[in-house]
Design an enzyme around this catalytic site. Structure first.
Site, PDB file in Angstrom:
ATOM      1  N   LYS A 168     -35.614-105.650 -43.026  1.00  0.00           N
ATOM      2  CA  LYS A 168     -34.422-105.274 -43.256  1.00  0.00           C
ATOM      3  C   LYS A 168     -34.044-106.442 -44.261  1.00  0.00           C
ATOM      4  O   LYS A 168     -34.525-107.615 -43.952  1.00  0.00           O
ATOM      5  CB  LYS A 168     -33.427-104.987 -42.067  1.00  0.00           C
ATOM      6  CG  LYS A 168     -32.117-104.343 -42.544  1.00  0.00           C
ATOM      7  CD  LYS A 168     -31.649-103.051 -43.206  1.00  0.00           C
ATOM      8  CE  LYS A 168     -30.180-103.341 -42.595  1.00  0.00           C
ATOM      9  NZ  LYS A 168     -29.434-103.041 -41.536  1.00  0.00           N
ATOM     10  N   LEU A 169     -33.333-106.149 -45.166  1.00  0.00           N
ATOM     11  CA  LEU A 169     -32.110-106.966 -46.050  1.00  0.00           C
ATOM     12  C   LEU A 169     -31.646-106.629 -46.941  1.00  0.00           C
ATOM     13  O   LEU A 169     -30.880-104.718 -46.558  1.00  0.00           O
ATOM     14  CB  LEU A 169     -33.328-107.383 -47.354  1.00  0.00           C
ATOM     15  CG  LEU A 169     -33.196-107.444 -48.184  1.00  0.00           C
ATOM     16  CD1 LEU A 169     -34.633-108.335 -49.492  1.00  0.00           C
ATOM     17  CD2 LEU A 169     -34.584-105.645 -48.531  1.00  0.00           C
ATOM     18  N   SER A 170     -30.233-107.274 -47.239  1.00  0.00           N
ATOM     19  CA  SER A 170     -28.804-107.011 -48.312  1.00  0.00           C
ATOM     20  C   SER A 170     -29.548-106.285 -49.247  1.00  0.00           C
ATOM     21  O   SER A 170     -30.576-106.796 -50.388  1.00  0.00           O
ATOM     22  CB  SER A 170     -28.242-108.386 -47.932  1.00  0.00           C
ATOM     23  OG  SER A 170     -27.824-109.049 -46.646  1.00  0.00           O
ATOM     24  N   THR A 227     -24.437-108.484 -49.243  1.00  0.00           N
ATOM     25  CA  THR A 227     -23.829-107.242 -50.362  1.00  0.00           C
ATOM     26  C   THR A 227     -22.085-108.058 -50.676  1.00  0.00           C
ATOM     27  O   THR A 227     -21.160-108.236 -50.873  1.00  0.00           O
ATOM     28  CB  THR A 227     -24.061-106.252 -50.130  1.00  0.00           C
ATOM     29  OG1 THR A 227     -25.502-105.717 -50.006  1.00  0.00           O
ATOM     30  CG2 THR A 227     -23.467-105.703 -50.808  1.00  0.00           C
ATOM     31  N   ALA A 228     -21.913-108.762 -49.140  1.00  0.00           N
ATOM     32  CA  ALA A 228     -20.592-109.059 -48.221  1.00  0.00           C
ATOM     33  C   ALA A 228     -20.509-110.438 -49.565  1.00  0.00           C
ATOM     34  O   ALA A 228     -19.630-109.959 -49.933  1.00  0.00           O
ATOM     35  CB  ALA A 228     -20.325-108.862 -47.186  1.00  0.00           C
ATOM     36  N   HIS A 248     -20.780-106.214 -39.721  1.00  0.00           N
ATOM     37  CA  HIS A 248     -21.619-105.630 -38.800  1.00  0.00           C
ATOM     38  C   HIS A 248     -19.908-105.414 -37.688  1.00  0.00           C
ATOM     39  O   HIS A 248     -18.896-104.876 -37.966  1.00  0.00           O
ATOM     40  CB  HIS A 248     -21.713-106.982 -38.160  1.00  0.00           C
ATOM     41  CG  HIS A 248     -23.238-107.122 -38.674  1.00  0.00           C
ATOM     42  ND1 HIS A 248     -24.109-106.214 -39.629  1.00  0.00           N
ATOM     43  CD2 HIS A 248     -24.463-108.189 -38.561  1.00  0.00           C
ATOM     44  CE1 HIS A 248     -24.733-106.680 -40.185  1.00  0.00           C
ATOM     45  NE2 HIS A 248     -24.759-107.615 -40.007  1.00  0.00           N
TER      46      HIS A 248
END
Length: 288
Positions: A63-65, A121-122, A160
């Site tokens: 998983k990754l941004s 991404t934020a 989250h």
């Protein structure tokens, strides 16, 4: 060198302990579906740790941004299954002092903002919306509310489950950066995806994509099946918040990106390239 070259069928898999990821991967790693001879060595990391490990090619599947993927696309390709995209799911910029709660407040170079990671991404969205906010403190996403309440930072960028709890602590929303993105692009916000190493055999990559999709579909069909596993990694989260988290981040894009999901990801990449925030690649982004 990939794990499978060592004559076994165990792949290194990294994802976060957050409910959306444990919900997605429960059936896969606990063999509730037929894994077609594959097994997985799992590591649980916060999103920025996963991003940094991807830069070092430490996992076979991770998983990754999506913003981090823009920096890792030479070595990884995106699966169609397992991603977190959606409408109304974006990161929030929050504050403890109401003076900041007006989005027209004059942020300046001295305004201190806590962020959950450079390659999230934020943080990418924050840079588009408020390029003047350059005084950033990188911290674990779960520490941001506490740092706000202690006065050590002026603003906090939360992701989250914190989007469900910040108001209980007397904190205030300034802007939902997901809404900002949707108004700018008319696309869902691409938060995080599942990528697999390009140097693995094509047949294996297709198998993993198929298995992740089956794992998501199993979770949707049996939502209580992974409850104990999900809860064991959810820290102090209530079951209500846990399932709100899952409902928000696991959706049709988690089963298959589809044309809409791919368009949103391409839009993010185009914006990142245009702003000089990510390198260009000649590699194809998507597995299929």
């Amino acid at each position: 060198m990939s794990t499978l070259t060592n004559n076994n069928n165990k792949l290194k898999l990294g994802f976060s302990p957050c409910p959306n990821d444990t919900f997605i991967f429960d059936a896969l790693i606990h063999h509730k579906i037929d894994t077609e001879g594959l097994d997985f060595e799992v590591s649980y990391e916060d999103v920025e740790s996963l991003n940094n490990k991807a830069f070092g090619k430490e996992a076979d599947i991770t998983k990754l941004s999506f913003y981090a993927y823009a920096h890792a696309a030479e070595n990884y390709v995106l699966l169609d299954a397992g991603s977190a995209l959606g409408f109304g799911v974006g990161p929030l910029l929050i504050c403890s002092d109401k003076k900041w709660a007006d989005i027209h407040a004059e942020f300046n170079l001295d305004t201190i903002v806590g962020i959950p990671g450079k390659y999230t991404t934020a943080n990418f969205l924050l840079g588009i919306a408020f390029p003047q906010l350059v005084n950033k403190r990188i911290m674990l996403f779960s520490d941001i509310e506490r740092e706000l309440l202690s006065g050590k930072i002026d603003l906090g960028l939360i992701i989250h489950e914190n989007r469900f709890t910040y108001q209980e602590k007397g904190l205030h929303k300034i802007i939902d950066l997901g809404d900002f993105w949707e108004k700018e692009t008319s696309s869902p916000i691409p938060l995080g995806g599942i990528a697999i190493r390009r140097d693995l055999p094509d047949e294996l990559k297709q198998k993993v994509n198929r298995l992740v999709r089956k794992s998501v579909e199993y979770a949707f069909a049996n939502p209580q099946s992974g409850l104990d596993f999900i809860r064991s990694h959810a820290q102090e989260m209530s079951e209500e918040v846990m399932y709100k988290h899952i409902e928000l981040y696991v959706n049709r894009f988690s089963v298959d990106l589809g044309e809409t999901g791919r368009r949103a990801i391409n839009t993010l990449f185009d914006r990142a390239h245009a702003l000089g925030l990510a390198p260009k690649t000649n590699k194809k982004l998507f597995l299929n």
